[in-house]
Design an enzyme around this catalytic site. Structure first.
Site, PDB file in Angstrom:
ATOM      1  N   ARG A  76       9.188   1.205  -3.385  1.00 27.60           N
ATOM      2  CA  ARG A  76       7.841   1.484  -2.874  1.00 27.60           C
ATOM      3  C   ARG A  76       7.767   1.458  -1.346  1.00 27.60           C
ATOM      4  O   ARG A  76       7.214   2.362  -0.718  1.00 27.60           O
ATOM      5  CB  ARG A  76       6.874   0.459  -3.468  1.00 27.60           C
ATOM      6  CG  ARG A  76       5.443   0.510  -2.935  1.00 27.60           C
ATOM      7  CD  ARG A  76       4.664  -0.673  -3.501  1.00 27.60           C
ATOM      8  NE  ARG A  76       3.346  -0.812  -2.928  1.00 27.60           N
ATOM      9  CZ  ARG A  76       2.262  -0.221  -3.395  1.00 27.60           C
ATOM     10  NH1 ARG A  76       2.349   0.588  -4.431  1.00 27.60           N
ATOM     11  NH2 ARG A  76       1.080  -0.431  -2.836  1.00 27.60           N
ATOM     12  N   TYR A  94      -3.038   4.696   2.025  1.00 29.91           N
ATOM     13  CA  TYR A  94      -2.390   4.832   0.726  1.00 29.91           C
ATOM     14  C   TYR A  94      -3.145   4.003  -0.292  1.00 29.91           C
ATOM     15  O   TYR A  94      -3.846   3.046   0.041  1.00 29.91           O
ATOM     16  CB  TYR A  94      -0.912   4.405   0.784  1.00 29.91           C
ATOM     17  CG  TYR A  94      -0.692   2.919   0.849  1.00 29.91           C
ATOM     18  CD1 TYR A  94      -0.405   2.173  -0.296  1.00 29.91           C
ATOM     19  CD2 TYR A  94      -0.765   2.241   2.064  1.00 29.91           C
ATOM     20  CE1 TYR A  94      -0.213   0.811  -0.228  1.00 29.91           C
ATOM     21  CE2 TYR A  94      -0.577   0.878   2.144  1.00 29.91           C
ATOM     22  CZ  TYR A  94      -0.298   0.171   0.992  1.00 29.91           C
ATOM     23  OH  TYR A  94      -0.104  -1.187   1.052  1.00 29.91           O
ATOM     24  N   TRP A 185       6.488  -5.067   0.767  1.00 27.44           N
ATOM     25  CA  TRP A 185       6.130  -4.265   1.943  1.00 27.44           C
ATOM     26  C   TRP A 185       4.676  -4.496   2.337  1.00 27.44           C
ATOM     27  O   TRP A 185       4.360  -4.663   3.512  1.00 27.44           O
ATOM     28  CB  TRP A 185       6.367  -2.788   1.637  1.00 27.44           C
ATOM     29  CG  TRP A 185       6.180  -1.849   2.773  1.00 27.44           C
ATOM     30  CD1 TRP A 185       7.145  -1.375   3.624  1.00 27.44           C
ATOM     31  CD2 TRP A 185       4.946  -1.234   3.201  1.00 27.44           C
ATOM     32  NE1 TRP A 185       6.593  -0.508   4.544  1.00 27.44           N
ATOM     33  CE2 TRP A 185       5.247  -0.413   4.303  1.00 27.44           C
ATOM     34  CE3 TRP A 185       3.626  -1.307   2.750  1.00 27.44           C
ATOM     35  CZ2 TRP A 185       4.270   0.341   4.963  1.00 27.44           C
ATOM     36  CZ3 TRP A 185       2.653  -0.569   3.411  1.00 27.44           C
ATOM     37  CH2 TRP A 185       2.975   0.245   4.500  1.00 27.44           C
ATOM     38  N   ASP A 186       3.771  -4.500   1.357  1.00 24.86           N
ATOM     39  CA  ASP A 186       2.332  -4.637   1.631  1.00 24.86           C
ATOM     40  C   ASP A 186       2.043  -5.918   2.410  1.00 24.86           C
ATOM     41  O   ASP A 186       1.275  -5.910   3.371  1.00 24.86           O
ATOM     42  CB  ASP A 186       1.543  -4.655   0.318  1.00 24.86           C
ATOM     43  CG  ASP A 186       1.725  -3.392  -0.499  1.00 24.86           C
ATOM     44  OD1 ASP A 186       0.757  -2.642  -0.647  1.00 24.86           O
ATOM     45  OD2 ASP A 186       2.842  -3.159  -0.997  1.00 24.86           O
ATOM     46  N   THR A 187       2.654  -7.008   1.977  1.00 26.94           N
ATOM     47  CA  THR A 187       2.437  -8.290   2.645  1.00 26.94           C
ATOM     48  C   THR A 187       3.089  -8.315   4.019  1.00 26.94           C
ATOM     49  O   THR A 187       2.475  -8.736   5.005  1.00 26.94           O
ATOM     50  CB  THR A 187       2.996  -9.440   1.790  1.00 26.94           C
ATOM     51  OG1 THR A 187       2.224  -9.554   0.585  1.00 26.94           O
ATOM     52  CG2 THR A 187       2.947 -10.767   2.534  1.00 26.94           C
TER      53      THR A 187
END
Length: 239
Positions: A76, A94, A185-187
């Site tokens: 991701r 996104y 990745w988000d964090t």
């Protein structure tokens, strides 16, 4: 060539069924936010269920849709990095292809960046948020985000909601330091953005749990390990 203001990215891996709803819903929402000044990038990550072929056919008939295909699985995070690097908009966003976050919030998300924020993120853990999910997922999410706040010093409430927008130039400044290739990745992006004193807007959202979503013991262990690895890089390696 059309001038693009907003580039929306759908990260996709074997999500053919969800795509059949997500693409038309996305086009409708984006047209109301940035008429004729947007692109929808499908970051298709090595799918084997016909997702790439479906998007390719859509792309042929609608120039607002772009397929970004990878023959091999990137994960991701790497798929998002690739999509944002190739985006044309000054604002990039996104969201998850299952549209777990209500699309009514997309205008507010993009609007926060238009108003001067470097980033905006949906939050399922603000008092005003309305969420529908199992008790197990709720406990895991609150526990995870508490650890991020405690160990990594974050001032945000929800780090893993797949509903975020950024000034593209500011995001690209961050990406060389982001090492997470998949779900963390988000964090990591939000933690590094705070470390660099980016202005971040956290927005309450209406959110529902996707079908078939489960929390596995190994996922919990891996996410906890990822928090500790990032703490080490930030405080010991200074990277």
């Amino acid at each position: 060539m059309r001038e693009i203001e907003v580039s929306a990215v759908l990260p996709v891996y074997n999500d053919l069924t969800a795509l059949k709803t997500a693409i038309p819903r996305s086009l409708e929402a984006l047209e109301s936010i940035a008429p004729e000044r947007f692109e929808l990038i499908v970051a298709e990550d090595g799918s084997t269920d016909g997702s790439a072929e479906f998007v390719r056919a859509y792309e042929t008939n609608d120039p607002r849709v772009r397929l970004l295909h990878s023959d091999e699985r990137l994960g991701r995070g790497r798929a998002l990095n690739r999509a944002f690097s190739g985006a044309n908009g000054s604002i990039v966003c996104y969201y998850d292809v299952d549209l777990a976050t209500d699309m009514q919030h997309l205008a507010e998300l993009v609007g926060a960046v238009r108003d001067g924020y470097d980033a905006a993120t949906g939050s399922r853990l603000l008092p005003e948020s309305v969420i529908t999910r199992s008790g197990g997922r709720e406990i895991a999410s609150r526990g995870y985000n508490m650890l991020v706040r405690t160990i990594l010093g974050s001032s945000l409430h929800d780090h893993q909601c797949g509903f975020k927008a950024f000034r593209r130039d500011r995001l690209l400044d961050l990406l060389p330091s982001v090492t997470a290739g998949h779900w963390f990745w988000d964090t990591e992006v939000l933690i590094r953005a705070q470390k660099n004193e980016y202005r971040i807007k956290e927005l309450p959202v209406r959110w529902r749990q996707g079908e078939g979503t489960t929390v596995r013991r190994k996922d919990v262990v891996e996410m906890g390990s990822a928090i500790l690895r990032l703490w080490w890089r930030l405080h010991v390696e200074k990277g």
